[in-house]
Design a protein around this motif. Structure first.
Motif, mmCIF file in Angstrom:
data_model
loop_
_atom_site.group_PDB
_atom_site.id
_atom_site.type_symbol
_atom_site.label_atom_id
_atom_site.label_comp_id
_atom_site.label_asym_id
_atom_site.label_seq_id
_atom_site.Cartn_x
_atom_site.Cartn_y
_atom_site.Cartn_z
ATOM 1 N N ILE A 64 0.850 -1.192 0.000
ATOM 2 C CA ILE A 64 0.000 0.000 0.000
ATOM 3 C C ILE A 64 0.883 1.238 0.000
ATOM 4 O O ILE A 64 1.756 1.390 0.859
ATOM 5 C CB ILE A 64 -0.917 0.008 1.242
ATOM 6 N N ALA A 65 0.639 2.130 -0.965
ATOM 7 C CA ALA A 65 1.451 3.346 -1.081
ATOM 8 C C ALA A 65 0.958 4.430 -0.119
ATOM 9 O O ALA A 65 -0.122 4.324 0.484
ATOM 10 C CB ALA A 65 1.439 3.843 -2.522
ATOM 11 N N ALA A 66 1.730 5.478 -0.015
ATOM 12 C CA ALA A 66 1.558 6.510 1.016
ATOM 13 C C ALA A 66 0.202 7.209 0.958
ATOM 14 O O ALA A 66 -0.439 7.299 -0.086
ATOM 15 C CB ALA A 66 2.668 7.540 0.881
ATOM 16 N N CYS A 67 -0.208 7.736 2.111
ATOM 17 C CA CYS A 67 -1.374 8.617 2.240
ATOM 18 C C CYS A 67 -2.706 7.915 2.030
ATOM 19 O O CYS A 67 -3.746 8.566 1.933
ATOM 20 C CB CYS A 67 -1.285 9.815 1.287
ATOM 21 N N THR A 68 -2.690 6.600 1.951
ATOM 22 C CA THR A 68 -3.940 5.856 1.802
ATOM 23 C C THR A 68 -4.611 5.686 3.163
ATOM 24 O O THR A 68 -3.936 5.535 4.172
ATOM 25 C CB THR A 68 -3.638 4.498 1.129
ATOM 26 N N GLY A 69 -5.956 5.724 3.164
ATOM 27 C CA GLY A 69 -6.706 5.517 4.401
ATOM 28 C C GLY A 69 -7.690 4.372 4.244
ATOM 29 O O GLY A 69 -8.381 4.290 3.223
ATOM 30 N N ILE A 70 -7.751 3.516 5.238
ATOM 31 C CA ILE A 70 -8.655 2.363 5.192
ATOM 32 C C ILE A 70 -9.528 2.409 6.432
ATOM 33 O O ILE A 70 -9.033 2.369 7.560
ATOM 34 C CB ILE A 70 -7.850 1.051 5.150
ATOM 35 N N ALA A 71 -10.834 2.509 6.224
ATOM 36 C CA ALA A 71 -11.760 2.657 7.348
ATOM 37 C C ALA A 71 -12.033 1.308 8.017
ATOM 38 O O ALA A 71 -11.658 0.252 7.504
ATOM 39 C CB ALA A 71 -13.047 3.319 6.874
#
Lengths: 352, 352, 352
Positions: free
Chosen positions: C249-256
């Protein structure tokens, strides 16, 4: 609390004064409502009417608004810039007492210049070289062989990795990570394998870096942040990125690996920039822009669909997804009327 | 491990009980599959069937699902809220032994109230005032003159900048930065010049702040977070923002400077909100919403184009970019048929 | 500076060599311009021409490009993977001297295995168990009862919360927060009430986690990161998320919260993934994708409107908002021509 008179400020900053030369200020204030004993400024002409009611003791204005000031005024070509310089007089955080706190951990081989403050809980590893008049706040970690220029201020809990170089007079807010490992991974037979990141991170002079911002070190060559760059909070800058002089980037923006950004660019918040692209000098990117390719020429750019009522938004999404059908229906009508002008609009997709 | 019986829980939390009063629980569990000796809850009626098979020793349910419970049950108007309160009994992290660790660095002029814990590696600067029963975790840095209310918990490596004020009973997760310098820069003849950020950050009571979230101090006036606000991880709140009471904001959201957000708003993850806008009370923003202007009235709002197969997505992007031509083609047909109803659709652009 | 000959490298890494067996290298370089005394690689065939001019002493190439190499070469099926392994020989940061620094704070009940380094300013709480050959960098905080596997490297200022479990050989960059409280809040009569987060965070073996990335602990069950996962900087992973093996997973990703992501997925930067969705194995999400629902099958997915000149962008937004009217106009034409094929296109909205 330091106090300055209108006269002193005018002389010290080379500004023209109007009103009682003895008017004294001991702090800053907003123009509206303003505060007695404080100095404010007018930079947005639309707020000119606030001059009439402001409680500020002194206001900084452009020549054309000088007449509108109620009391004492300083006249400046750029009131915001004049304010920035005057406000430093009232900043209680700029000064520090030199010395290495007993609770700091400085390796024997590290060099610390004259006039530096190293706060409690800071850790400076072997062979690091710290210039003169540097402030290293509590909880900062400075890696082996890192170089920190004169007058740098690392506010608190800043991590500077091994061999990173920081120029003179930079300021870095709490939690920033400078020189973390780039995201380099190679597929091996058993899964991802680490690709060592052997480049470094080179930061020029007069750079500002915000809280919890991350800048990776280069994979082979260096990541480079040029002189005068301004980075806000929570920004991600990947390995091998190069950012040109005086470019400013707002918070939450991410820049993928090996991208080059020109000089004097203004990049809004939460912008996403793909890897391996080139962005020209003087490019302005509006907030939340999605950059998938190079931008070869200066200009203002944006993207995204702004907010709507949720029900309307869902309808819009459905309509956008029906666009292919809409085009087909239109083409059918055109054919029916022998007006077919749309045949060139086949589904050739963008090069994203 | 503390243990509680059905009867004890019913009395302590004012709930009605069903089943064997001596049923004991020593922890919490999910409803499905559930765990013997643990307590679970049903809040989503669609999961009602799980009651029949759950291994939980006690389940918390609404009156209308009480009959479906297999074994012991607690009946609550709001099972999730009842669960939240009961679960605190089993939280091993809530308690701490008061005392200042020998490895903490507390300035002589700092005041620490009764019942506080200051962990190793924490640094508390001059003139800071810490209330009673406060937990200051390892690696936290508290700036000069900061004020921390009673019962606050700073989990680890939280930075509280100089003069920041935190109300009672706040909880802040690791890595958060409270009161960093706002992103204020003025253009000078030689590049950006720093605009001192002389305001502070005022945080109300009962506020929660997530890991690595950043809140900037104000430029002149203060940044203000009202009572009861909930902030998730990796949120950016710029200078002079004001957030109203009981507003909750999910992770990765960014709010630009001087924006005001109302009370009881629910803001999804990765939302971007422009600066200088006003958002009314009770606004709900769906995840990834892009807010470029004020929202004067309560409601549910969203934006963005959700996911698609990449090939279909690229076609959609191409179609959207052909919309101008599509409109022109349609208008041509309408003219041809003397049905021109679209002349008002000139390219007046949005005010973004 | 270690030095290796072509011959040594070929033998050590099982590669075929061409050229002078005594050719020595002491570092790595980019292919172009390359550096004398250093080793580079060609993985992108489009850069093949750089082989002719590279100053690298040794180049790593595939069999089909071996003839194009100017000087010494190593031949590998996957030059990037071979480079990754060889480059580790030149990584000055991999080795450390075991020992617990006098400025580290280790609770009496904590267990530290053989060969570990605990740097100054690190804090290890009661009952934590640290395996063998672990590097715990400056300013790290390890919570009560946390378990850290053999060979783990926590670079600096990493926070590992109570009871979190980290597998063997993981590497975590500065500022990461592992096991922060999930964003669980229940509405009470007086505002939000905290829902205790009693689950933990379980991280498998060989996981990499980037700078300032945050992973929340589970609410009741655990948040789980499987073996071999790669997480870049500034990523947010909410409570109860499960990420499958070897997903990157690359940077700045958000997973709820509560979302499950399959194995071997590749997730681009700044992706937003809603809560409670399931993503299949081998899904590729392009950068900035907005995921609002489950993705049941492998494939490449994207979303968003890429960049445009700001004026053109504003026109596009206006056109998208006129789509409902455009559809109505088209339908009117179709009706007029008795060609109505569009009646099924009522405003049924997407299920977002």
């Amino acid at each position: 609390m330091p106090t300055f008179t209108l006269d002193e400020l005018a002389r010290r900053f080379g500004l023209q004064a109007r009103g009682d030369a003895a008017t004294a200020v001991h702090g800053v204030c907003s123009l509206s409502p303003g505060k007695p004993g404080c100095i404010g400024f007018l930079s947005n002409p639309r707020l000119r009417d606030e001059l009439a009611t402001s409680l500020a003791a002194i206001v900084i204005v452009t020549p054309r608004h000088a007449d509108a000031a109620r009391g004492a005024a300083l006249i400046a070509a750029d009131p915001y810039l004049a304010y920035a310089r005057i406000a430093r007089l009232f900043d209680p955080e700029r000064d520090f007492v030199p010395g290495v706190h007993a609770g700091a951990f400085v390796a024997d081989s590290a060099q610390i210049g004259a006039g530096c403050r190293v706060a409690a809980g800071a850790v400076i590893d072997a062979d690091a070289r710290v210039g003169t008049d540097v402030y290293i706040g509590p909880g900062c970690t400075i890696g082996r062989g890192a170089v920190i220029g004169d007058g740098v201020r690392l506010i608190a809990r800043v991590s500077v990795a091994a061999r990173v170089v920081i120029g003179a007079r930079c300021q870095v807010q709490a939690g920033a990570v400078l020189g973390s490992r780039g995201f380099g991974n190679a597929r091996g037979p058993g899964g991802w394998e680490e690709v060592p990141q052997l480049g470094s991170l080179i930061i020029g002079d007069d750079v500002e870096i915000g809280a919890n911002t991350c800048i990776d070190r280069g994979a082979i060559d260096d990541t480079v942040i040029a002189n005068g760059v301004r980075l806000d909070n929570l920004i991600q800058i990947a390995h091998n990125v190069r950012i040109g002089e005086h470019t400013a980037i707002a918070a939450c923006t991410g820049i993928a690996g090996s991208t080059r950004i020109g000089r004097r660019c203004m990049i809004g918040g939460a912008v996403g920039i793909a890897g391996h692209v080139e962005i020209a000098d003087d490019v302005i990117l509006l907030g939340r822009a999605m950059v998938t390719g190079s931008i070869p020429k200066a200009g203002v750019y944006g993207s995204g669909l702004p907010l709507d009522d949720a029900r309307e938004w869902r309808k819009t999404v459905a309509r956008v997804r029906r666009l292919g059908r809409l085009e087909a229906r239109l083409q059918r009508l055109e054919k029916h009327l022998s007006l077919n002008a749309g045949s060139q609009d086949d589904d050739h997709s963008e090069s994203i």
